[in-house]
Motif scaffolding. Structure first.
Motif, PDB file in Angstrom:
ATOM      1  N   HIS A  38     -49.435 -33.507  10.271  1.00 21.81           N
ATOM      2  CA  HIS A  38     -48.368 -33.426  10.300  1.00 21.81           C
ATOM      3  C   HIS A  38     -47.880 -31.947   9.716  1.00 21.81           C
ATOM      4  O   HIS A  38     -48.484 -31.242   8.891  1.00 21.81           O
ATOM      5  N   TRP A  40     -44.755 -29.603   7.436  1.00 21.81           N
ATOM      6  CA  TRP A  40     -44.463 -29.835   5.936  1.00 21.81           C
ATOM      7  C   TRP A  40     -43.773 -30.822   5.437  1.00 21.81           C
ATOM      8  O   TRP A  40     -43.638 -31.119   4.330  1.00 21.81           O
ATOM      9  N   GLY A  41     -43.001 -31.425   6.630  1.00 20.57           N
ATOM     10  CA  GLY A  41     -41.918 -32.489   6.312  1.00 20.57           C
ATOM     11  C   GLY A  41     -42.394 -33.684   6.116  1.00 20.57           C
ATOM     12  O   GLY A  41     -41.806 -34.747   5.648  1.00 20.57           O
ATOM     13  N   GLU A  44     -43.550 -37.067  10.122  1.00 20.07           N
ATOM     14  CA  GLU A  44     -42.406 -37.456  10.755  1.00 20.07           C
ATOM     15  C   GLU A  44     -42.566 -38.160  12.239  1.00 20.07           C
ATOM     16  O   GLU A  44     -43.424 -38.187  12.785  1.00 20.07           O
ATOM     17  N   LEU A  72     -41.191 -38.234   3.511  1.00 18.94           N
ATOM     18  CA  LEU A  72     -40.833 -37.406   4.222  1.00 18.94           C
ATOM     19  C   LEU A  72     -39.852 -36.372   3.262  1.00 18.94           C
ATOM     20  O   LEU A  72     -38.997 -37.000   2.541  1.00 18.94           O
ATOM     21  N   GLY A  73     -40.103 -34.911   3.550  1.00 18.71           N
ATOM     22  CA  GLY A  73     -39.050 -34.315   2.720  1.00 18.71           C
ATOM     23  C   GLY A  73     -37.703 -34.086   3.269  1.00 18.71           C
ATOM     24  O   GLY A  73     -37.567 -34.473   4.652  1.00 18.71           O
ATOM     25  N   SER A  74     -36.849 -33.801   2.774  1.00 13.43           N
ATOM     26  CA  SER A  74     -35.360 -33.529   3.003  1.00 13.43           C
ATOM     27  C   SER A  74     -34.829 -32.493   3.432  1.00 13.43           C
ATOM     28  O   SER A  74     -33.844 -32.344   4.036  1.00 13.43           O
ATOM     29  N   GLY A  75     -35.780 -31.300   3.448  1.00 12.99           N
ATOM     30  CA  GLY A  75     -35.013 -30.212   3.686  1.00 12.99           C
ATOM     31  C   GLY A  75     -36.266 -28.859   3.034  1.00 12.99           C
ATOM     32  O   GLY A  75     -37.431 -29.335   2.666  1.00 12.99           O
ATOM     33  N   ARG A  76     -36.001 -27.779   3.382  1.00 14.20           N
ATOM     34  CA  ARG A  76     -37.028 -26.499   3.208  1.00 14.20           C
ATOM     35  C   ARG A  76     -37.240 -26.833   1.792  1.00 14.20           C
ATOM     36  O   ARG A  76     -38.624 -26.628   1.343  1.00 14.20           O
ATOM     37  N   GLU A  78     -37.508 -29.186  -0.623  1.00 15.63           N
ATOM     38  CA  GLU A  78     -38.326 -30.354  -0.975  1.00 15.63           C
ATOM     39  C   GLU A  78     -39.671 -30.296  -0.309  1.00 15.63           C
ATOM     40  O   GLU A  78     -40.809 -30.559  -0.733  1.00 15.63           O
ATOM     41  N   ASN A  79     -39.641 -29.753   1.128  1.00 10.18           N
ATOM     42  CA  ASN A  79     -40.886 -29.506   1.865  1.00 10.18           C
ATOM     43  C   ASN A  79     -41.944 -28.509   1.141  1.00 10.18           C
ATOM     44  O   ASN A  79     -43.016 -28.927   1.055  1.00 10.18           O
ATOM     45  N   THR A  80     -41.153 -27.416   0.638  1.00 10.24           N
ATOM     46  CA  THR A  80     -42.335 -26.593   0.042  1.00 10.24           C
ATOM     47  C   THR A  80     -42.830 -27.181  -1.443  1.00 10.24           C
ATOM     48  O   THR A  80     -43.916 -27.138  -1.578  1.00 10.24           O
TER      49      THR A  80
END
Length: 241
Positions: A38, A40-41, A44, A72-76, A78-80
């Motif tokens: 997957h 970086w998020g 999904e 799952l990350g919520s945006g840039r 958190e994904n980082t």
């Protein structure tokens, strides 16, 4: 054709990882399988849909989970944070990839002699790292992946065939990274291909990517061409390997 799906739990120590498995239960004999790594998020819907699409083509699709509990990350931002431990510790990343590969091979409908891996963005880096370990699989496909090598695989022979599907204007994998990867793969004895799509940026397969300032833009033509290139590659490696 009846596509079946289920979550599959597997473990890295105390960390529970939740993969998503898809297959056609109308096919009685063991099937070739494709591991899907997957972005970086996290694990999904995007990669689960790819697993189902591959199942419709007669493969077993398995969308792996690197973060645990299909987080799952919520945006840039958190994904980082989610991918940073893996970028800093590529041995951890490689261990999680090998665990996912072993889990896929443990499924009763899988032909263990015909297994490949594909990955998107961060996942492209992950499948390239899987190949860099010298893992025994037929091939890997990186879609707009990050290309920089780890520091722990120098001198390894790459046994998997490699297909890199790349946007020429990708700011996260500039031309010098492509040239360095080509040199690395050649020195590792790999059977490799790089397809570069002109006027194409990062995340070109993701329909919701629309941030040219960040470098992520969906390109429907490159999306279609890259999927066809992957299909041809899978057919070749599963027929001739």
């Amino acid at each position: 054709m009846t596509i079946q799906t289920r979550e599959v739990a597997y473990f890295d120590g105390d960390v529970r990882l939740l993969g998503f498995l898809a297959w056609d239960d109308a096919i009685a004999e063991p099937m070739p399988a494709v591991l899907i790594s997957h972005m970086w998020g996290g694990r999904e819907t995007f990669v689960c849909t790819k697993a189902e699409a591959l199942a419709a083509q007669g493969y077993v699709g398995f969308a792996l989970d690197l973060f645990g509990d299909a987080r799952l990350g919520s945006g840039r931002e958190e994904n980082t944070r989610l991918i940073q431990p893996f970028l800093e510790d590529r041995a951890l990343l490689q261990r999680r990839m090998l665990l996912a590969l072993d889990t896929l091979r443990g499924q009763e409908m899988v032909d263990n002699n015909r297994v490949a891996a594909i990955g998107y963005c961060f996942g492209g880096l992950c499948v390239l790292d899987l190949a860099r370990t010298g893992a025994d699989l037929n091939g890997v496909v990186s879609f707009h992946g990050l290309l920089k090598p780890p520091e722990n695989t120098q001198g390894n022979r790459i046994r998997a065939k490699v297909l890199v599907l790349h946007g020429h204007d990708d700011p996260m994998a500039p031309v010098e990274d492509v040239v360095a990867l080509e040199r690395e793969l050649t020195e590792a004895g790999a059977d490799w291909q790089v397809h570069a799509y002109g006027q194409t940026m990062h995340a070109f397969t993701n329909p919701i990517a629309n941030d040219p300032d960040f470098g992520t833009v969906y390109n429907p033509v490159a999306d279609r061409r890259s999927w066809v290139a992957m299909q041809n590659f899978l057919e070749e490696i599963f027929t001739t390997s």
